[in-house]
Scaffold this motif. Structure first.
Motif, PDB file in Angstrom:
ATOM      1  N   LEU A   7      10.234   1.525   2.534  1.00 58.42           N
ATOM      2  CA  LEU A   7      10.428   2.822   2.805  1.00 58.42           C
ATOM      3  C   LEU A   7      11.190   3.468   1.525  1.00 58.42           C
ATOM      4  N   LEU A   8      12.439   2.689   1.337  1.00 64.45           N
ATOM      5  CA  LEU A   8      13.292   3.287   0.177  1.00 64.45           C
ATOM      6  C   LEU A   8      12.666   3.172  -1.198  1.00 64.45           C
ATOM      7  N   LEU A   9      12.009   1.965  -1.484  1.00 63.32           N
ATOM      8  CA  LEU A   9      11.306   1.838  -2.543  1.00 63.32           C
ATOM      9  C   LEU A   9      10.033   2.939  -2.872  1.00 63.32           C
ATOM     10  N   ALA A  10       9.345   2.941  -1.765  1.00 68.56           N
ATOM     11  CA  ALA A  10       8.140   3.896  -1.693  1.00 68.56           C
ATOM     12  C   ALA A  10       8.954   5.352  -1.810  1.00 68.56           C
ATOM     13  N   GLY A  11       9.868   5.688  -1.450  1.00 69.52           N
ATOM     14  CA  GLY A  11      10.467   6.903  -1.297  1.00 69.52           C
ATOM     15  C   GLY A  11      10.938   7.533  -2.917  1.00 69.52           C
ATOM     16  N   VAL A  12      11.577   6.532  -3.393  1.00 71.78           N
ATOM     17  CA  VAL A  12      12.084   6.566  -4.717  1.00 71.78           C
ATOM     18  C   VAL A  12      10.559   6.767  -5.841  1.00 71.78           C
ATOM     19  N   ALA A  13       9.672   5.902  -5.561  1.00 72.35           N
ATOM     20  CA  ALA A  13       8.258   5.840  -6.453  1.00 72.35           C
ATOM     21  C   ALA A  13       7.840   7.171  -6.255  1.00 72.35           C
ATOM     22  N   TYR A  14       7.656   7.641  -4.801  1.00 71.21           N
ATOM     23  CA  TYR A  14       7.176   8.997  -4.775  1.00 71.21           C
ATOM     24  C   TYR A  14       7.713  10.347  -5.405  1.00 71.21           C
ATOM     25  N   ALA A  34       1.009  -1.327  -0.165  1.00 72.19           N
ATOM     26  CA  ALA A  34       0.100   0.075   0.338  1.00 72.19           C
ATOM     27  C   ALA A  34       0.956   1.308   0.046  1.00 72.19           C
ATOM     28  N   LEU A  35       1.937   1.186   0.724  1.00 70.47           N
ATOM     29  CA  LEU A  35       2.849   2.371   0.827  1.00 70.47           C
ATOM     30  C   LEU A  35       3.491   2.590  -0.650  1.00 70.47           C
ATOM     31  N   ILE A  36       3.855   1.432  -1.392  1.00 75.22           N
ATOM     32  CA  ILE A  36       4.683   1.681  -2.426  1.00 75.22           C
ATOM     33  C   ILE A  36       3.567   2.001  -3.345  1.00 75.22           C
ATOM     34  N   GLY A  37       2.434   1.369  -3.422  1.00 78.22           N
ATOM     35  CA  GLY A  37       1.525   1.819  -4.396  1.00 78.22           C
ATOM     36  C   GLY A  37       0.667   3.070  -4.411  1.00 78.22           C
ATOM     37  N   ARG A  38       0.709   3.704  -3.127  1.00 79.27           N
ATOM     38  CA  ARG A  38       0.023   4.838  -2.998  1.00 79.27           C
ATOM     39  C   ARG A  38       1.229   6.051  -3.453  1.00 79.27           C
ATOM     40  N   ALA A  39       2.577   5.737  -3.318  1.00 81.20           N
ATOM     41  CA  ALA A  39       3.523   6.745  -3.636  1.00 81.20           C
ATOM     42  C   ALA A  39       3.826   6.653  -5.291  1.00 81.20           C
ATOM     43  N   GLY A  64       3.985   5.642 -18.450  1.00 79.38           N
ATOM     44  CA  GLY A  64       4.576   6.520 -17.764  1.00 79.38           C
ATOM     45  C   GLY A  64       5.451   6.056 -16.387  1.00 79.38           C
ATOM     46  N   VAL A  65       6.349   6.772 -16.167  1.00 76.09           N
ATOM     47  CA  VAL A  65       7.329   6.265 -14.920  1.00 76.09           C
ATOM     48  C   VAL A  65       6.633   5.511 -13.887  1.00 76.09           C
ATOM     49  N   ASP A  66       5.456   6.219 -13.487  1.00 74.22           N
ATOM     50  CA  ASP A  66       4.889   5.626 -12.369  1.00 74.22           C
ATOM     51  C   ASP A  66       4.043   4.223 -12.661  1.00 74.22           C
ATOM     52  N   THR A  67       3.237   4.201 -13.677  1.00 72.93           N
ATOM     53  CA  THR A  67       2.466   3.142 -14.176  1.00 72.93           C
ATOM     54  C   THR A  67       3.532   1.925 -14.564  1.00 72.93           C
ATOM     55  N   GLY A  68       4.663   2.289 -15.317  1.00 72.49           N
ATOM     56  CA  GLY A  68       5.666   1.493 -15.532  1.00 72.49           C
ATOM     57  C   GLY A  68       6.477   1.009 -14.431  1.00 72.49           C
ATOM     58  N   LEU A  69       6.545   1.668 -13.459  1.00 74.97           N
ATOM     59  CA  LEU A  69       7.276   1.152 -12.005  1.00 74.97           C
ATOM     60  C   LEU A  69       6.170   0.092 -11.597  1.00 74.97           C
ATOM     61  N   VAL A  70       5.052   0.391 -11.410  1.00 79.82           N
ATOM     62  CA  VAL A  70       4.005  -0.652 -10.826  1.00 79.82           C
ATOM     63  C   VAL A  70       3.873  -1.798 -11.598  1.00 79.82           C
ATOM     64  N   PHE A  71       3.803  -1.787 -13.070  1.00 74.65           N
ATOM     65  CA  PHE A  71       3.841  -2.785 -14.152  1.00 74.65           C
ATOM     66  C   PHE A  71       5.207  -3.725 -13.783  1.00 74.65           C
ATOM     67  N   ALA A  72       6.411  -3.098 -13.621  1.00 75.38           N
ATOM     68  CA  ALA A  72       7.686  -3.702 -13.599  1.00 75.38           C
ATOM     69  C   ALA A  72       7.590  -4.586 -12.075  1.00 75.38           C
ATOM     70  N   LEU A  73       7.129  -3.894 -11.108  1.00 75.91           N
ATOM     71  CA  LEU A  73       7.028  -4.658  -9.825  1.00 75.91           C
ATOM     72  C   LEU A  73       6.015  -5.528  -9.903  1.00 75.91           C
ATOM     73  N   SER A  74       4.874  -5.629 -10.562  1.00 78.60           N
ATOM     74  CA  SER A  74       3.972  -6.701 -10.722  1.00 78.60           C
ATOM     75  C   SER A  74       4.425  -7.818 -11.150  1.00 78.60           C
ATOM     76  N   LEU A  98      -3.627  -4.470  -5.863  1.00 80.50           N
ATOM     77  CA  LEU A  98      -2.121  -4.676  -6.167  1.00 80.50           C
ATOM     78  C   LEU A  98      -1.487  -4.541  -4.944  1.00 80.50           C
ATOM     79  N   ALA A  99      -1.968  -4.193  -3.728  1.00 81.35           N
ATOM     80  CA  ALA A  99      -1.018  -4.226  -2.510  1.00 81.35           C
ATOM     81  C   ALA A  99      -0.539  -5.229  -2.158  1.00 81.35           C
ATOM     82  N   PRO A 100      -1.132  -6.418  -1.979  1.00 79.41           N
ATOM     83  CA  PRO A 100      -0.500  -7.823  -1.773  1.00 79.41           C
ATOM     84  C   PRO A 100       0.542  -8.100  -2.824  1.00 79.41           C
ATOM     85  N   LEU A 101       0.435  -8.003  -4.082  1.00 73.56           N
ATOM     86  CA  LEU A 101       1.504  -8.463  -5.023  1.00 73.56           C
ATOM     87  C   LEU A 101       2.591  -7.472  -4.868  1.00 73.56           C
ATOM     88  N   LEU A 102       2.296  -6.128  -4.742  1.00 74.44           N
ATOM     89  CA  LEU A 102       3.779  -5.451  -4.279  1.00 74.44           C
ATOM     90  C   LEU A 102       4.423  -5.474  -2.970  1.00 74.44           C
TER      91      LEU A 102
END
Length: 670
Positions: free
Chosen positions: A75-82, A26-31, A276-286, A42-46
């Motif tokens: 927190l590191l990954l969420a910070g980078v995503a945000y 949830a932290l990473i997805g929200r960021a 985009g960078v944000d949707t691409g990050l979620v896609f890659a992490l998924s 997506l929170a469980p998968l992330l």
């Protein structure tokens, strides 16, 4: 030893799992900009992605994997995503909004769907609890001991590497295994302070609930009706061939991968509609989340979602409206755009998962044998299994069959999700090939990611079939609502018309619950009970007996140091020794294939010749064995006990430390 089966240990373990499942993702997805059902789904998968990636990378840099380091990685990954998303927003490089679902749901619809997910979670927990009647029951299936020992190993040592947990059995070097499931389990074990059996049960209980949530997120992202989403959630919690069959076979990480697979479509659709960078990050992490959960899950996700891409490209070539493609853009140009933007995302995903990818390559080219199952059932039997949602049980789920038939016949009303028909045909076809032609070399090669196993492929095929059955259930609601709306007295009452959707949906759900006997809860509990008995109750003897558990508990109180191993038989329940007590066994898994220690093999054959055979004494010294635990029973039928461990009573080089009707502990006295 197993913790007492109390309400509080049960609640603590389940709460810990739900927290580990929800908070990091949830932290990473929200960021990264996720909101609503996409974030919830997506929170469980992330969460599995970040923990599954963190463990091996931390091991490579020499850091322990535990709650603190996992939180730091999150927190590191969420910070980078945000930070990256914020920069892109400020610079105007991305304009969020287009990736959100194209159909608006009312607040009432959101709450109704959420209620269906809650019911699905409750059904899943009830099924697992009633399968054996308690959360501390030891799992009896083949691979469950490996997963149990792996979770204990990671929690005890902090070694999150991809080979470390395998050293309990394949020492000293271990063997590759994707360990996302075990890394999350280790956090649950560490946070809750319960036993490994309670931890495994806690992680298993909401499995069909996660499946339901994933399905809802998919339907919502594709612009489906709320009724379709809610009905599919309930179907996911009712279909035996979805999550429950994999659990009943002890395929715990595989079951996890199956219930997360629908989320491939959520991440992919959001990225294709607005790269985009944000949707691409979620896609890659998924994608990486599926890979770390189970290697085959990524392959399954690709096969499941491929028809979505094909439908998109087909519509582009026909110059029909396509989400995210400006009107009038040439079809080939739209296809090229999708491919061009996807390549860097996949490269990034590969870089994040380098340890897993290289480990998998080395494993497939290593010494561990690949044994195809070679099923050859009649084609009609395979088709019947698919249509009736039953494979391990004798009772077909005919009401789901009826809903599936309605869903297939009304597939034109699926709209953006018409690709589900192609997905269902493709995955069902693969199941039929493996079930009916499992000995054909080409079929064996095609199905290698799933070990040529029809039970695994049935679960994969069940994903689109459940979605189609859910659509059928939603169409029944639509027909009833249309019928009521056409009645004269209803037309004259606006308040009736305004509530017609929710009332008819509730009526359809209630009727389905009655007709299916509580969404097949009893039947599903019977299937899951195989996990606790290694097959149907009464037809088999569970390999881990209460006597062996009592002996292992005594062994854990003997103060045996971690550098010593206890000699045990490979096929009895004593392979659970490490998971239950932390004492290292010589045989830490039922599986004796691959790079098993030659000393372990030799002792299994000749240990009773300790006095006469110097090679036995040398093997005992090399493995640092001072104690022997002899159990009873076997994971495999008609397989004799290890000859080197038979007839040890009265041997003058052994001292009896403990005995009960099913187990004995000896100390080597010279």
């Amino acid at each position: 030893m197993p913790a007492p089966d109390t309400f509080w240990t049960y609640l603590g373990a389940v709460t810990a799992y739900l927290a580990v499942l929800a908070v990091p993702g949830a932290l990473i997805g929200r960021a990264a900009g996720l909101r609503g059902w996409a974030l919830a789904g997506l929170a469980p998968l992330l969460s599995y992605a970040v923990t599954g990636l963190a463990g091996p990378w931390l091991a490579m840099v020499g850091l322990r994997y535990n709650v603190l380091t996992a939180a730091a990685c999150t927190l590191l990954l969420a910070g980078v995503a945000y930070g990256v998303r914020r920069l892109c927003l400020v610079r105007g490089w991305i304009r969020p909004g287009a990736e959100e679902p194209p159909v608006v749901w009312t607040n009432r619809a959101h709450w109704a769907v959420a209620a269906c997910v809650v019911v699905a979670v409750g059904l899943s927990i009830a099924v697992v609890l009633s399968a054996r009647g308690g959360t501390t029951a030891v799992f009896q299936r083949w691979d469950t001991v490996y997963h149990a020992n792996g979770i204990r190993y990671i929690a005890d040592t902090g070694d999150g590497s991809l080979t470390g947990m395998s050293t309990i059995n394949w020492y000293p070097n271990g063997a590759f295994y994707p360990n996302g499931y075990h890394l999350v389990g280790a956090l649950v074990y560490e946070i809750s302070g319960t036993s490994i059996p309670v931890t495994l049960n806690a992680v298993t209980m909401p499995i069909a609930g996660i499946f339901a949530l994933s399905m809802v997120a998919l339907v919502r992202q594709m612009g489906g009706r709320a009724v379709h989403a809610g009905c599919t959630a309930l179907i996911a919690a009712a279909a035996t061939t979805g999550a429950y069959e994999s659990v009943s076979s002890g395929l715990l990480p595989y079951a996890l991968g199956i219930v997360l697979t629908p989320l491939t479509v959520v991440a992919l659709q959001r990225f294709l509609v607005r790269p985009g960078v944000d949707t691409g990050l979620v896609f890659a992490l998924s994608a990486d989340g599926l890979l770390v959960a189970h290697s085959s899950a990524l392959f399954g996700g690709i096969l499941f979602a491929a028809p979505l891409v094909l439908q998109r490209w087909y519509r582009s070539l026909r110059k029909l409206p396509v989400d995210g493609v400006p009107e009038g853009r040439a079809g080939l140009r739209a296809i090229g755009r999708d491919i061009l933007f996807t390549i860097p995302v996949m490269v990034f995903a590969v870089l994040l998962a380098v340890p897993q990818i290289f480990g998998a390559i080395q494993f497939t080219s290593g010494a561990y044998p690949y044994n195809a199952w070679g099923s050859h059932l009649p084609v009609m039997s395979a088709l019947n299994m698919l249509a009736t949602f039953q494979q391990v049980l004798h009772s077909p789920q005919l009401w789901l069959t009826a809903l599936l038939a309605i869903g297939v016949l009304s597939f034109l009303r699926l709209g953006r999700m018409r690709w589900l028909i192609v997905s269902a045909l493709g995955l069902s076809g693969l199941f039929v090939l493996v079930t009916s032609y499992g000995n054909v070399p080409l079929v064996i090669s095609l199905s290698r990611p799933w070990w040529n196993d029809r039970f695994r492929l049935m679960a994969l095929a069940a994903i689109p079939l459940c979605l189609l059955a859910g659509h059928g259930m939603a169409e029944v609601q639509r027909w009833i609502a249309r019928l009521v709306r056409s009645i004269g007295w209803a037309k004259e009452r606006p308040q009736v018309v305004s509530r017609l959707g929710i009332v008819t949906a509730a009526a359809v759900v209630a009727a389905t619950a009655v007709l299916t006997g509580g969404f097949y809860r009893t039947a599903n509990a019977t299937a899951v009970s195989f996990l606790y008995y290694n097959g149907p109750e009464g037809e088999v003897t569970p390999p881990v007996s209460p006597d062996e558990i009592a002996a292992m508990e005594f062994l854990g109180r003997m103060g045996i140091p971690p550098d010593q191993k206890v000699l045990n038989d490979r096929l009895d329940g004593t392979a659970w020794m490490y998971a239950l007590t932390g004492v290292h066994p010589v045989a830490g898994h039922y599986d004796g294939s691959g790079a098993i220690s030659p000393d372990a093999k030799y002792l299994a054959l000749y240990f009773r010749n300790y006095d006469q055979d110097p090679h036995v004494r040398e093997a005992v010294r090399r493995l640092n064995v001072h104690h022997v635990l002899v159990g009873s029973g076997s994971i495999a039928r008609d397989v004799p006990f290890s000859p080197g461990l038979t007839g040890l009573a009265g041997m003058d080089f052994l001292k009896l430390e403990y005995r009960n009707p099913g187990a004995q502990i000896y100390t080597i006295i010279r």
